[in-house]
Design a protein around this motif. Structure first.
Motif, mmCIF file in Angstrom:
data_model
loop_
_atom_site.group_PDB
_atom_site.id
_atom_site.type_symbol
_atom_site.label_atom_id
_atom_site.label_comp_id
_atom_site.label_asym_id
_atom_site.label_seq_id
_atom_site.Cartn_x
_atom_site.Cartn_y
_atom_site.Cartn_z
ATOM 1 N N UNK A 12 3.935 -0.854 3.967
ATOM 2 C CA UNK A 12 3.224 0.391 3.679
ATOM 3 C C UNK A 12 4.252 1.491 3.442
ATOM 4 N N UNK A 13 3.892 2.439 2.593
ATOM 5 C CA UNK A 13 4.825 3.488 2.228
ATOM 6 C C UNK A 13 4.066 4.805 2.099
ATOM 7 N N UNK A 14 4.663 5.866 2.643
ATOM 8 C CA UNK A 14 4.125 7.212 2.476
ATOM 9 C C UNK A 14 5.016 7.938 1.476
ATOM 10 N N UNK A 15 4.392 8.600 0.487
ATOM 11 C CA UNK A 15 5.188 9.294 -0.521
ATOM 12 C C UNK A 15 4.757 10.752 -0.622
ATOM 13 N N UNK A 16 5.688 11.568 -1.038
ATOM 14 C CA UNK A 16 5.470 12.996 -1.231
ATOM 15 C C UNK A 16 5.870 13.367 -2.650
ATOM 16 N N UNK A 17 4.960 13.970 -3.395
ATOM 17 C CA UNK A 17 5.295 14.548 -4.692
ATOM 18 C C UNK A 17 5.835 15.955 -4.444
ATOM 19 N N UNK A 18 7.141 16.116 -4.584
ATOM 20 C CA UNK A 18 7.808 17.370 -4.250
ATOM 21 C C UNK A 18 8.333 18.028 -5.515
ATOM 22 N N UNK A 19 8.196 19.341 -5.636
ATOM 23 C CA UNK A 19 8.641 20.032 -6.856
ATOM 24 C C UNK A 19 10.157 20.120 -6.959
ATOM 25 N N UNK A 20 10.638 20.230 -8.192
ATOM 26 C CA UNK A 20 12.083 20.249 -8.478
ATOM 27 C C UNK A 20 12.650 21.635 -8.180
ATOM 28 N N UNK A 21 12.798 21.918 -6.922
ATOM 29 C CA UNK A 21 13.262 23.213 -6.409
ATOM 30 C C UNK A 21 13.625 23.006 -4.947
ATOM 31 N N UNK A 22 13.983 24.059 -4.229
ATOM 32 C CA UNK A 22 14.186 23.918 -2.795
ATOM 33 C C UNK A 22 12.851 23.661 -2.108
ATOM 34 N N UNK A 61 13.259 3.050 5.505
ATOM 35 C CA UNK A 61 12.675 4.217 4.857
ATOM 36 C C UNK A 61 11.536 4.786 5.695
ATOM 37 N N UNK A 62 11.433 6.099 5.700
ATOM 38 C CA UNK A 62 10.350 6.797 6.395
ATOM 39 C C UNK A 62 9.419 7.481 5.400
ATOM 40 N N UNK A 63 9.989 8.093 4.347
ATOM 41 C CA UNK A 63 9.194 8.847 3.390
ATOM 42 C C UNK A 63 9.857 8.771 2.019
ATOM 43 N N UNK A 83 0.835 -1.197 0.000
ATOM 44 C CA UNK A 83 0.000 0.000 0.000
ATOM 45 C C UNK A 83 0.867 1.243 0.000
ATOM 46 N N UNK A 84 0.504 2.219 -0.829
ATOM 47 C CA UNK A 84 1.201 3.490 -0.901
ATOM 48 C C UNK A 84 0.221 4.609 -0.588
ATOM 49 N N UNK A 85 0.649 5.536 0.240
ATOM 50 C CA UNK A 85 -0.222 6.614 0.696
ATOM 51 C C UNK A 85 0.458 7.945 0.451
ATOM 52 N N UNK A 86 -0.237 8.871 -0.184
ATOM 53 C CA UNK A 86 0.299 10.219 -0.345
ATOM 54 C C UNK A 86 0.384 10.898 1.019
#
Length: 574
Positions: free
Chosen positions: A207-217, A320-322, A21-24
């Protein structure tokens, strides 16, 4: 944007849909403004197959609560409604507020009642948090989800080119390590913890939590909200990052790091440069294999015969945490950061008024699970350990004589680390404003603190270990910050035991004339279970009106200057 409550419920449901399972990442909603309402309520969550886990949430959320956004200089009033079946408190961890508004174990919110503290926000821009602080039950409530972030903003931070678009390039990361029993209920001790939660969602064991992060700081506001586990955060590919803030504010300049250690209660704000990384994946990791033995989360220590199990499967391993997935940059993206942040005002050791020493001790050197003490004494609700005149600058020395590490938390004011082990210079990123500091076994450290304002002769501030089971078992002390014209700066002295009459009583008691002949006094009444049920400042008459106390035994504690008198009495039925 969907509300945090809906997203969290969706995340918790997704967690049950399969072994992969993957969770945003769920980003909590925010509350801001001069009036903030929090409702603590019981709930339940299907973290696992089988029975639901009993949880505590704030407002509409089944687990955790909204992020409070405060502005330095703002006058704010909190309204905390306790819809639990038990007493609770809410402590504004890291905020510099009057003792009566701090939310410690003396400021109870009974079931069904609302507490409404009002205070000016005096803190620098940083990440703080809120959680219960009920003596003996802090762990039992906090590990069920009773926690949330506080973000303070100020004009100095606002002038810097930093990521601060909440949920877009500025993300809250609340990490918890939990132990659940075979009925899926959270365990307050947690020494065999095997479940990692990130913002309330399962993040390991398939289970995994993921973050869609922009290509910047981007900015991650890291909080270790665990009951006892220490995290050594880093990235799977040793991706460097810049720490810009610790517990109580910005550093003078960004500090380039590949690892950062956070013990329970500690926070750090870090910046990651994802410019040019679009399409790549990075993992925020626990690098526990690099922690030494004796640090909770490091390799499991050999246990004496008869000791409780402390063999968490997470000890001493990396995991892994995130998962961070890099997506296209946003408009007005930040691709560079300032080389300087702010100029912190540093306390000077030549200006200290007094030095105190606190030893971390136990019944023997072989004790691994407690109880642990400060200066060989367990916490007592009606004992004041230190009396500090307002405006005083102090140096505190902490000495850990136990076999395990302890995160030390000071209420009221931030402190600045002076040295470790009598002369070792602290790391750059721990020299500035802190309110939690980790002390490994066998080590010592010294810090400086200035108690600038907010005096109260009755309600104390706390200091304690932030391993919740240690705190609940008595590894805690308390201090009064008093008007500067009070004499004496050491522990209050009990000068006499009193008799009050009538005893038993109903609605009133009378104290001896020897009290009133010395002028006005302050008093508090403590119930048999340690709760402060009545407090009065500047009483001038010998007859005291009881505030509708139910029948039972009580103790009255009277303070005049640095002198304390006490008496026991019984309230009988009308």
């Amino acid at each position: 944007m969907k509300s945090f409550a809906l997203l969290l419920c969706s995340a918790l449901c997704v967690a049950l849909q399969g072994a992969s399972a993957q969770t945003a990442l769920v980003v909590p909603d925010t509350l801001s403004g001069p009036q903030l309402n929090l409702v603590a309520h019981p709930d339940s969550v299907a973290f696992f197959n089988g029975p639901y886990s009993h949880t505590i949430g704030y407002n509409a959320y089944p687990y955790l609560g909204p992020t409070l956004i405060l502005q330095k200089g703002q006058q704010v009033q909190m309204h905390v409604n306790n819809m639990l079946s038990d007493t609770t408190t809410v402590h504004w961890h890291g905020l510099h507020v009057p003792a009566a508004d701090d939310g410690g174990p003396h400021t109870l919110i009974l079931a069904g009642q609302t507490w409404s503290p009002s205070f000016e926000v005096k803190n620098q821009a940083a990440t703080y948090w809120y959680h219960p602080h009920l003596h003996g039950k802090t762990a039992a409530q906090a590990i069920k989800g009773a926690a949330g972030l506080i973000i303070v903003r100020d004009s100095a931070e606002a002038q810097l080119a930093l990521p601060r678009q909440y949920g877009i390039d500025d993300f809250p990361i609340i990490v918890q390590s939990q132990q659940y029993n075979n009925l899926n209920q959270a365990m307050p001790l947690g020494m065999q913890d095997s479940t990692i939660l990130v913002n309330g969602a399962l993040a390991n064991n398939g289970h995994e939590v993921f973050l869609n992060a922009p290509a910047q700081f981007i900015r991650l506001r890291l909080l270790n909200a665990s009951g006892e586990r220490v995290f050594l955060f880093g990235f799977s590919d040793n991706l460097p990052f810049w720490q810009i803030a610790s517990d109580g504010g910005l550093l003078d300049a960004p500090s380039l790091e590949t690892r950062i250690r956070l013990s329970p209660g500690e926070r750090a704000e870090i910046l990651i440069d994802l410019s040019g990384h679009e399409g790549q994946t990075h993992y925020l990791m626990s690098k526990a294999s690099e922690l030494p033995m004796g640090v909770q989360g490091g390799p499991t220590m050999p246990m004496p015969p008869g000791s409780p199990p402390m063999d968490s499967p997470l000890n001493g391993i990396d995991f892994s945490i995130l998962r961070i997935q890099v997506v296209p940059a946003t408009a007005n993206a930040i691709h560079s950061i300032p080389s300087q942040l702010i100029s912190n005002t540093m306390l000077e050791v030549q200006n200290i008024d007094i030095e105190r020493e606190i030893r971390f001790s136990a019944d023997s050197m072989m004790v691994m699970d407690g109880p642990f003490y400060f200066n060989d004494s367990s916490f007592m609700m009606d004992r004041i350990d230190f009396v500090i005149p307002v405006g005083q600058t102090e140096r505190w020395k902490l000495v850990n004589e136990t076999m395990v590490g302890h995160p030390f938390h000071l209420h009221d004011v931030p402190f600045q680390l002076y040295d470790r082990n009598d002369g070792q210079t602290p790391l750059y990123n721990e020299r500035f404003q802190k309110d939690v500091v980790y002390l490994p076994m066998g080590d010592s450290l010294r810090f400086l603190a200035q108690f600038t304002d907010f005096s109260d002769t009755l309600i104390p501030y706390m200091f304690h270990c932030h391993i919740l089971m240690h705190e609940d078992a008595g590894m805690m002390g308390q201090f009064l910050v008093v008007p500067s014209n009070w004499v004496g700066t050491h522990q209050l002295t009990i000068v006499q035991q009193l008799s009050v009459y009538p005893n038993p009583c109903t609605s009133k008691i009378t104290v001896p004339a020897s009290i009133t002949q010395n002028g006005a006094f302050d008093y508090l009444i403590v119930s048999n279970d340690g709760r402060v049920v009545q407090r009065v400042h500047h009483q001038e008459t010998s007859e005291l009106t009881l505030a509708y106390l139910p029948a039972g035994p009580y103790r009255i504690v009277i303070r005049q200057g640095k002198n304390v008198s006490s008496a026991t009495f019984v309230v009988g039925a009308e």
